[in-house]
Design a protein around this motif. Structure first.
Motif, mmCIF file in Angstrom:
data_model
loop_
_atom_site.group_PDB
_atom_site.id
_atom_site.type_symbol
_atom_site.label_atom_id
_atom_site.label_comp_id
_atom_site.label_asym_id
_atom_site.label_seq_id
_atom_site.Cartn_x
_atom_site.Cartn_y
_atom_site.Cartn_z
ATOM 1 N N ILE A 198 -7.187 -7.649 2.804
ATOM 2 C CA ILE A 198 -6.276 -7.114 3.515
ATOM 3 C C ILE A 198 -4.764 -7.886 4.504
ATOM 4 C CG2 ILE A 198 -5.489 -4.670 4.519
ATOM 5 C CD1 ILE A 198 -8.178 -4.344 3.809
ATOM 6 N N ARG A 234 -8.536 4.337 -9.104
ATOM 7 C CA ARG A 234 -9.919 3.956 -9.071
ATOM 8 C C ARG A 234 -9.716 3.080 -10.118
ATOM 9 N NH1 ARG A 234 -13.695 2.702 -5.684
ATOM 10 N NH2 ARG A 234 -15.443 1.383 -6.880
ATOM 11 N N GLU A 267 -10.791 0.796 -0.837
ATOM 12 C CA GLU A 267 -11.001 -0.307 -0.395
ATOM 13 C C GLU A 267 -12.410 -1.469 -0.460
ATOM 14 O OE1 GLU A 267 -12.189 -0.302 4.277
ATOM 15 O OE2 GLU A 267 -13.459 1.051 3.492
ATOM 16 N N ASP A 268 -13.115 -0.876 -0.791
ATOM 17 C CA ASP A 268 -14.521 -1.786 -1.944
ATOM 18 C C ASP A 268 -14.045 -2.919 -2.520
ATOM 19 O OD1 ASP A 268 -14.229 0.837 -3.043
ATOM 20 O OD2 ASP A 268 -15.985 -0.217 -4.590
ATOM 21 N N GLU A 282 -6.901 -0.401 6.325
ATOM 22 C CA GLU A 282 -8.657 0.101 5.766
ATOM 23 C C GLU A 282 -8.787 1.103 5.644
ATOM 24 O OE1 GLU A 282 -10.480 -3.345 7.554
ATOM 25 O OE2 GLU A 282 -10.550 -1.626 8.640
ATOM 26 N N ARG A 283 -8.663 2.087 5.971
ATOM 27 C CA ARG A 283 -8.498 3.968 6.471
ATOM 28 C C ARG A 283 -7.869 4.488 5.284
ATOM 29 N NH1 ARG A 283 -5.436 5.720 12.457
ATOM 30 N NH2 ARG A 283 -6.035 7.386 11.231
ATOM 31 N N THR A 284 -6.389 3.417 4.638
ATOM 32 C CA THR A 284 -5.990 4.362 3.807
ATOM 33 C C THR A 284 -6.758 3.954 2.743
ATOM 34 O OG1 THR A 284 -3.502 4.200 5.036
ATOM 35 C CG2 THR A 284 -3.455 4.033 2.700
ATOM 36 N N LEU A 285 -6.171 2.909 2.639
ATOM 37 C CA LEU A 285 -7.320 2.172 0.665
ATOM 38 C C LEU A 285 -8.470 3.180 1.346
ATOM 39 C CD1 LEU A 285 -6.831 -1.788 1.226
ATOM 40 C CD2 LEU A 285 -5.772 0.385 -0.304
ATOM 41 N N ARG A 286 -9.652 3.721 2.864
ATOM 42 C CA ARG A 286 -10.733 3.995 2.217
ATOM 43 C C ARG A 286 -10.584 5.787 1.964
ATOM 44 N NH1 ARG A 286 -12.500 3.535 7.590
ATOM 45 N NH2 ARG A 286 -12.490 1.849 7.290
ATOM 46 N N ILE A 324 0.638 -1.545 -0.202
ATOM 47 C CA ILE A 324 -0.201 0.002 -0.278
ATOM 48 C C ILE A 324 0.825 1.167 0.318
ATOM 49 C CG2 ILE A 324 -1.664 1.298 1.113
ATOM 50 C CD1 ILE A 324 -2.856 -1.449 2.596
#
Length: 216
Positions: free
Chosen positions: A146, A107, A140-141, A131-135, A17
């Protein structure tokens, strides 16, 4: 970008990431500096003294391991800091929302890859930070799994996170590709496990991966 042993059939792509799915030198530097400052505080020495001690450890370790690079998490472990403590520090100290933003080009690229491959993230950060980074990046979806530092309790490079990601994606290693910005941490071991590898220099190279895998 450099590619290594790309499989004819790719069923899963395992992405690092940080400094792979985004490029932000300031945030990348902080992710190195903030835990070192915490370690320096615990040991009662200055940040510079701690950095110098870590630099000497890196040099000695590389000399004893044919020039390989050791991750910061593994350095902290050698200094007596448990994985659980490292996870706690990173959860408390790292704030991706402060530095990153939604990346619509990323994306679009990941959605294109998702049509043919299952996507997973394999990171030395805790799952919650990942998760916070991808969000924050707006992707994230798109990730089926992960794998973080707290998933297997070990820091890359180690076979457990990569193999766990492959298992969760339902893929054998020979049909996986590991993507990351550090050869010794993200690429070398997956190659030993039979995976392919793509070494990137930040997110600008990630944008090109569909062309590399599927042609122009």
């Amino acid at each position: 970008m450099k590619t290594y042993n790309l499989p004819e059939q790719c069923n899963a792509i395992l992405f690092d990431i940080d400094s792979t799915l985004y490029t932000h030198p300031e945030y990348a530097r902080l992710q190195l500096d903030l835990p070192v400052k915490e370690l320096a505080r615990l040991r009662g020495i200055s940040f510079k003294e701690m950095n110098d001690e870590i630099a000497r450890f890196r040099e000695d370790w590389a000399r004893e391991h044919d020039g390989q690079v050791i991750s910061l998490g593994n350095i902290f472990k050698a200094f007596g800091i448990s994985i659980g403590e490292i996870v706690r520090w990173r959860e408390q100290l790292f704030n991706p929302e402060q530095f990153l933003a939604e990346d619509m080009q990323l994306r679009s690229v990941l959605k294109e890859l998702d049509y043919s491959c299952i996507l997973a993230a394999v990171t030395n950060n805790p799952v919650s930070v990942a998760e916070r980074t991808l969000r924050t990046l707006g992707v994230e979806d798109l990730f089926h799994a992960i794998i973080g530092l707290d998933t297997c309790g070990v820091s890359k490079p180690h076979e457990k996170p990569f193999m766990q990601a492959a298992i969760l994606c339902g893929a054998v290693p020979e049909n996986c590709i590991s993507v990351g910005d550090r050869y010794d941490i993200d690429i070398a071991l997956p190659l030993e496990l039979g995976m392919g590898g793509i070494l990137v220099d930040g997110v600008k190279d990630v944008y090109k991966i569909p062309d590399v895998l599927f042609g122009g």
